[in-house]
Scaffold this motif. Structure first.
Motif, PDB file in Angstrom:
ATOM      1  N   GLN A  73       0.851  -1.189   0.000  1.00  0.00           N
ATOM      2  CA  GLN A  73       0.000   0.000   0.000  1.00  0.00           C
ATOM      3  C   GLN A  73       0.883   1.233   0.000  1.00  0.00           C
ATOM      4  O   GLN A  73       2.040   1.196   0.443  1.00  0.00           O
ATOM      5  CB  GLN A  73      -0.933   0.004   1.206  1.00  0.00           C
ATOM      6  CG  GLN A  73      -0.235   0.148   2.554  1.00  0.00           C
ATOM      7  CD  GLN A  73      -1.224   0.012   3.703  1.00  0.00           C
ATOM      8  OE1 GLN A  73      -2.040  -0.882   3.731  1.00  0.00           O
ATOM      9  NE2 GLN A  73      -1.122   0.915   4.661  1.00  0.00           N
ATOM     10  N   ILE A  74       0.345   2.320  -0.561  1.00  0.00           N
ATOM     11  CA  ILE A  74       1.099   3.572  -0.616  1.00  0.00           C
ATOM     12  C   ILE A  74       1.011   4.252   0.738  1.00  0.00           C
ATOM     13  O   ILE A  74      -0.077   4.607   1.209  1.00  0.00           O
ATOM     14  CB  ILE A  74       0.557   4.480  -1.723  1.00  0.00           C
ATOM     15  CG1 ILE A  74       0.697   3.794  -3.087  1.00  0.00           C
ATOM     16  CG2 ILE A  74       1.283   5.819  -1.723  1.00  0.00           C
ATOM     17  CD1 ILE A  74       0.057   4.561  -4.228  1.00  0.00           C
ATOM     18  N   LEU A  75       2.161   4.397   1.367  1.00  0.00           N
ATOM     19  CA  LEU A  75       2.206   5.011   2.690  1.00  0.00           C
ATOM     20  C   LEU A  75       2.076   6.527   2.585  1.00  0.00           C
ATOM     21  O   LEU A  75       1.336   7.157   3.340  1.00  0.00           O
ATOM     22  CB  LEU A  75       3.516   4.631   3.388  1.00  0.00           C
ATOM     23  CG  LEU A  75       3.736   5.193   4.787  1.00  0.00           C
ATOM     24  CD1 LEU A  75       2.651   4.698   5.748  1.00  0.00           C
ATOM     25  CD2 LEU A  75       5.110   4.806   5.313  1.00  0.00           C
ATOM     26  N   MET A  76       2.773   7.140   1.636  1.00  0.00           N
ATOM     27  CA  MET A  76       2.644   8.583   1.428  1.00  0.00           C
ATOM     28  C   MET A  76       3.213   8.952   0.072  1.00  0.00           C
ATOM     29  O   MET A  76       4.029   8.236  -0.510  1.00  0.00           O
ATOM     30  CB  MET A  76       3.357   9.361   2.536  1.00  0.00           C
ATOM     31  CG  MET A  76       4.836   9.065   2.672  1.00  0.00           C
ATOM     32  SD  MET A  76       5.556  10.007   4.020  1.00  0.00           S
ATOM     33  CE  MET A  76       7.215   9.345   4.056  1.00  0.00           C
ATOM     34  N   VAL A 123       5.974   6.423  -1.395  1.00  0.00           N
ATOM     35  CA  VAL A 123       6.601   5.581  -0.371  1.00  0.00           C
ATOM     36  C   VAL A 123       5.624   4.464  -0.028  1.00  0.00           C
ATOM     37  O   VAL A 123       4.435   4.722   0.203  1.00  0.00           O
ATOM     38  CB  VAL A 123       6.952   6.398   0.895  1.00  0.00           C
ATOM     39  CG1 VAL A 123       7.620   5.511   1.933  1.00  0.00           C
ATOM     40  CG2 VAL A 123       7.860   7.573   0.532  1.00  0.00           C
ATOM     41  N   PHE A 124       6.110   3.218   0.012  1.00  0.00           N
ATOM     42  CA  PHE A 124       5.254   2.046   0.186  1.00  0.00           C
ATOM     43  C   PHE A 124       5.524   1.338   1.507  1.00  0.00           C
ATOM     44  O   PHE A 124       6.559   1.512   2.138  1.00  0.00           O
ATOM     45  CB  PHE A 124       5.505   1.050  -0.958  1.00  0.00           C
ATOM     46  CG  PHE A 124       5.280   1.611  -2.321  1.00  0.00           C
ATOM     47  CD1 PHE A 124       4.039   1.530  -2.929  1.00  0.00           C
ATOM     48  CD2 PHE A 124       6.320   2.225  -3.017  1.00  0.00           C
ATOM     49  CE1 PHE A 124       3.832   2.044  -4.207  1.00  0.00           C
ATOM     50  CE2 PHE A 124       6.123   2.743  -4.287  1.00  0.00           C
ATOM     51  CZ  PHE A 124       4.879   2.653  -4.879  1.00  0.00           C
ATOM     52  N   ALA A 158      10.847   3.485  -1.769  1.00  0.00           N
ATOM     53  CA  ALA A 158      10.468   4.807  -2.291  1.00  0.00           C
ATOM     54  C   ALA A 158      10.877   4.894  -3.755  1.00  0.00           C
ATOM     55  O   ALA A 158      11.989   4.510  -4.119  1.00  0.00           O
ATOM     56  CB  ALA A 158      11.138   5.920  -1.487  1.00  0.00           C
ATOM     57  N   ILE A 159       9.967   5.387  -4.613  1.00  0.00           N
ATOM     58  CA  ILE A 159      10.257   5.548  -6.035  1.00  0.00           C
ATOM     59  C   ILE A 159       9.844   6.943  -6.483  1.00  0.00           C
ATOM     60  O   ILE A 159       9.022   7.598  -5.834  1.00  0.00           O
ATOM     61  CB  ILE A 159       9.543   4.474  -6.892  1.00  0.00           C
ATOM     62  CG1 ILE A 159       8.026   4.616  -6.791  1.00  0.00           C
ATOM     63  CG2 ILE A 159       9.987   3.079  -6.493  1.00  0.00           C
ATOM     64  CD1 ILE A 159       7.267   3.657  -7.714  1.00  0.00           C
ATOM     65  N   PRO A 189       7.301  -1.974  -5.713  1.00  0.00           N
ATOM     66  CA  PRO A 189       7.785  -3.167  -4.995  1.00  0.00           C
ATOM     67  C   PRO A 189       6.645  -4.158  -4.766  1.00  0.00           C
ATOM     68  O   PRO A 189       5.466  -3.851  -4.959  1.00  0.00           O
ATOM     69  CB  PRO A 189       8.302  -2.584  -3.683  1.00  0.00           C
ATOM     70  CG  PRO A 189       7.443  -1.370  -3.460  1.00  0.00           C
ATOM     71  CD  PRO A 189       7.179  -0.805  -4.833  1.00  0.00           C
ATOM     72  N   LYS A 190       7.033  -5.371  -4.330  1.00  0.00           N
ATOM     73  CA  LYS A 190       6.070  -6.401  -3.966  1.00  0.00           C
ATOM     74  C   LYS A 190       6.374  -6.895  -2.565  1.00  0.00           C
ATOM     75  O   LYS A 190       7.526  -6.904  -2.135  1.00  0.00           O
ATOM     76  CB  LYS A 190       6.137  -7.573  -4.952  1.00  0.00           C
ATOM     77  CG  LYS A 190       5.749  -7.217  -6.377  1.00  0.00           C
ATOM     78  CD  LYS A 190       5.845  -8.440  -7.276  1.00  0.00           C
ATOM     79  CE  LYS A 190       5.458  -8.097  -8.720  1.00  0.00           C
ATOM     80  NZ  LYS A 190       5.555  -9.293  -9.602  1.00  0.00           N
ATOM     81  N   CYS A 191       5.345  -7.299  -1.864  1.00  0.00           N
ATOM     82  CA  CYS A 191       5.522  -7.882  -0.543  1.00  0.00           C
ATOM     83  C   CYS A 191       5.072  -9.342  -0.579  1.00  0.00           C
ATOM     84  O   CYS A 191       3.978  -9.656  -1.066  1.00  0.00           O
ATOM     85  CB  CYS A 191       4.730  -7.114   0.522  1.00  0.00           C
ATOM     86  SG  CYS A 191       5.438  -5.487   0.901  1.00  0.00           S
ATOM     87  N   LEU A 192       5.945 -10.204  -0.098  1.00  0.00           N
ATOM     88  CA  LEU A 192       5.668 -11.637  -0.099  1.00  0.00           C
ATOM     89  C   LEU A 192       5.863 -12.198   1.289  1.00  0.00           C
ATOM     90  O   LEU A 192       6.599 -11.646   2.114  1.00  0.00           O
ATOM     91  CB  LEU A 192       6.585 -12.361  -1.085  1.00  0.00           C
ATOM     92  CG  LEU A 192       6.529 -11.889  -2.549  1.00  0.00           C
ATOM     93  CD1 LEU A 192       7.596 -12.594  -3.363  1.00  0.00           C
ATOM     94  CD2 LEU A 192       5.154 -12.142  -3.139  1.00  0.00           C
TER      95      LEU A 192
END
Length: 343
Positions: free
Chosen positions: A37-40, A56-57, A71-72, A85-88
């Protein structure tokens, strides 16, 4: 009227330019979110995003691990500098089983394994020996605390620290019965124990495994062929043991020339030489007769010439020097001299 037409034309051009600029505006598009999820944002705004916009994710589950950049930033070409990014889920993967089977898990489940999962192994053959840890656990970073063990035929284990091995068909740290291991030490260390050992059928070495140690004393110096030791005599009294830094002085026999300082120095169990005894140049009467030459001073007699000395020859009788002969005047260098020839 004329000025009014010009004003309308200019207004039309400005409107078209603004519309063209808006049509060509560069933006970065959303990408698929995978447990992320997008944090900010910077600033917070919905897609599409203008160049310079930063996202920022964070993972949607604290037990997951993020793969990629947290961050991108949107670039001026309408591309993100890195993909989303991905979270696994953090898991430990299976490793290759080598004559090993999993006896039990905690709890029993197939791979991949979650952190805290414990595996217990046993050899597939009771006559084999396990090398490694019988029990391992999946860590929170997705790594096992120890690699999977291996089971091998009864073998010998070698500690090869500071050792150089040769002649063994199975290089490594585990050796099979019948393997013969020849060892030596790296420079500066001394071998303690036998230099040749054999792995036995019971997995034990034929002798206690050798090791390399630092030795600070030297035994009495022995002859050294590279120093022409058969032509050297020791001036100092021989002791049974020499400490690091102690010297032994030598003197070459009178037919040899010393080059360097006349000492051997004990350095951590090894003698270090600082000199060489250089042999003279010799030529027998027979060798000179074969070339029809003799000494300019001394005539037909055996020649002896120390290192770096000059000596002059001449033809015997009425013979003449050969056209391809070396000069009559020669210098002795490290026991070597080229003899001239006459015919």
């Amino acid at each position: 009227m004329k000025y009014r037409k010009i004003s309308i034309l200019l207004l039309y051009i400005i409107v078209m330019m603004n519309m063209s600029a808006k049509a060509e505006e560069v933006t970065c598009q959303d990408q698929e979110l995978s447990n992320v999820q997008i944090l900010m944002g910077n600033p917070v705004s919905p897609a599409p995003y203008l160049p310079g916009h930063v996202l920022v994710f964070k993972c949607t589950d604290v037990n997951m691990k993020m793969y990629g950049h947290r961050a991108i930033e949107c670039q001026s070409n309408g591309k993100w500098d890195y993909p989303y990014p991905k979270c696994l889920e953090v898991t430990c993967q299976d490793q290759e089983l080598s004559n090993v089977q999993i006896l039990m898990g905690n709890p029993v489940s197939p791979a991949p394994y979650l952190p805290g999962h414990v595996l217990v192994f046993k050899c597939t053959d009771v006559n084999m020996k396990m090398y490694g840890h019988r029990t391992i656990e999946c860590q929170s970073n997705g790594k096992w605390d120890y690699p999977y063990p291996k089971c091998l035929e009864t073998a010998c284990v070698a500690n090869l620290a500071n050792l150089i091995t040769e002649g063994c068909p199975h290089p490594g740290v585990v050796y099979m019965p019948g393997d013969r291991l020849k060892v030596s030490c790296v420079q500066g260390l001394t071998l303690q124990g036998p230099d040749v050992i054999t792995c036995q059928q019971d997995g034990q070495w034929s002798s206690p495994f050798p090791s390399c140690v630092v030795v600070t004393t030297c035994e009495p110096p022995s002859s050294m062929s590279h120093l022409n030791a058969d032509k050297i005599q020791i001036l100092d009294l021989i002791k049974t043991e020499y400490k690091t830094g102690e010297k032994v002085e030598y003197r070459c026999f009178n037919t040899y020339i010393m080059e360097g300082n006349p000492f051997l120095i004990c350095q951590e169990g090894t003698w270090k030489e600082q000199f060489k005894c250089i042999p003279p140049c010799l030529a027998s009467v027979k060798e000179m007769d074969q070339r029809n030459i003799q000494l300019q001073r001394g005539g037909r007699e055996r020649m002896y010439c120390p290192h770096k000395d000059l000596i002059t020859f001449m033809c015997q009788g009425k013979t003449q020097q050969k056209p391809n002969s070396v000069h009559f005047r020669q210098v002795c260098l490290y026991g070597q001299m080229t003899l001239p020839e006459c015919e």
